[in-house]
Design a protein around this motif. Structure first.
Motif, PDB file in Angstrom:
ATOM      1  N   CYS A 103       0.858  -1.184   0.000  1.00 40.81           N
ATOM      2  CA  CYS A 103       0.000   0.000   0.000  1.00 40.81           C
ATOM      3  C   CYS A 103       0.892   1.230   0.000  1.00 40.81           C
ATOM      4  N   PRO A 104       0.793   2.078  -1.044  1.00 42.11           N
ATOM      5  CA  PRO A 104       1.652   3.269  -1.125  1.00 42.11           C
ATOM      6  C   PRO A 104       1.008   4.526  -0.538  1.00 42.11           C
ATOM      7  N   HIS A 105      -0.105   4.380   0.140  1.00 40.02           N
ATOM      8  CA  HIS A 105      -0.887   5.544   0.560  1.00 40.02           C
ATOM      9  C   HIS A 105      -0.578   5.977   1.990  1.00 40.02           C
ATOM     10  N   CYS A 111      -7.576   4.713   1.672  1.00 44.91           N
ATOM     11  CA  CYS A 111      -7.567   3.790   0.536  1.00 44.91           C
ATOM     12  C   CYS A 111      -8.153   2.447   0.971  1.00 44.91           C
ATOM     13  N   CYS A 113      -6.427  -0.396   0.513  1.00 43.27           N
ATOM     14  CA  CYS A 113      -5.364  -1.398   0.603  1.00 43.27           C
ATOM     15  C   CYS A 113      -4.492  -1.269   1.845  1.00 43.27           C
ATOM     16  N   ARG A 114      -4.658  -0.195   2.621  1.00 45.07           N
ATOM     17  CA  ARG A 114      -3.826  -0.077   3.814  1.00 45.07           C
ATOM     18  C   ARG A 114      -4.306  -1.086   4.856  1.00 45.07           C
TER      19      ARG A 114
END
Ligand code: MG
Ligand code: ZN
Length: 203
Positions: A103-105, A111, A113-114
């Motif tokens: 997860c890039p957030h 988001c 996906c975190r």
């Protein structure tokens, strides 16, 4: 969500168990927002454990929150450099990930996906299938434990990385949940999950 390496399961061999591994604090030493490949250092015993698990038929799938990207503390090329170095170090030790999702957030981006949200598992499931009843997530935060239970898998909290600071919170989660374990590190986690009563290989 983002993929470093997609996992591909081979349907002809039937469903395999998976070990979903958090990266920082589990496989490598947590350096708080690691952006420099030179700072990649394996947790002692981690590579050996991955090798042993793969030999028993487990898929090894990385699932990692990398909010340092969303917080602009390091760049995608820096992250890629760290991952490339990690792959090299694991290969030198005769092992590696079958898939790796991150997860890039930043937390405020809300988001899907975190961790503990299941977006990384959903993304892996697009190309990969695993035997949930025999699979585990190993991580050093309560969010890793919650991800495991949301994905119908067992959970092991390790005391490496930030794990010790989450032990009390996870002990509360364990009170009415027998599928959560606590262990000192990845090697001990693997020994503990092998002893636990999920349907792993050879059972
Ligand atoms: Mg971690
Ligand atoms: Zn995300």
């Amino acid at each position: 969500m983002a993929v470093w390496k997609p996992c591909h399961s081979d349907e002809s061999t039937g469903l395999r168990p998976a070990l979903f591994l958090d990266r920082d604090g589990v496989v490598i030493v947590d350096r708080d927002y690691l952006g420099d490949p030179a700072d990649v250092a394996l947790v002692p015993g981690a590579a050996e454990t991955m090798r042993a698990a793969a030999a028993l038929g487990y898929l090894l799938i990385g699932v990692s929150n990398q909010s340092g990207l969303g917080r602009k503390l390091f760049t995608i090329p820096e992250f890629n450099g760290v991952m490339k170095r990690l792959d090299e170090v694991l290969a030198e030790n005769g092992t590696g990930f079958d898939g790796f999702y991150y997860c890039p957030h930043a937390p405020g981006e809300n988001c899907a996906c975190r961790k503990p949200k299941t977006g990384l598992l959903d993304e892996a499931a697009e190309t990969c299938a695993w035997d949930k009843g025999a699979s585990w997530v190993v991580g050093d935060k309560a969010s890793d434990v919650a991800l495991a239970r949301a994905g119908d898998m067992g959970a092991v909290l390790v005391r490496t990385g930030h794990g010790a600071t989450y032990e009390q919170e996870v002990r509360l989660m364990m009170e009415n949940d027998s599928e959560i374990l606590i262990a000192d590190d990845l090697a001990a986690a693997f020994a503990a999950l092998r002893r636990a009563d999920r349907r792993g290989p050879g059972r």
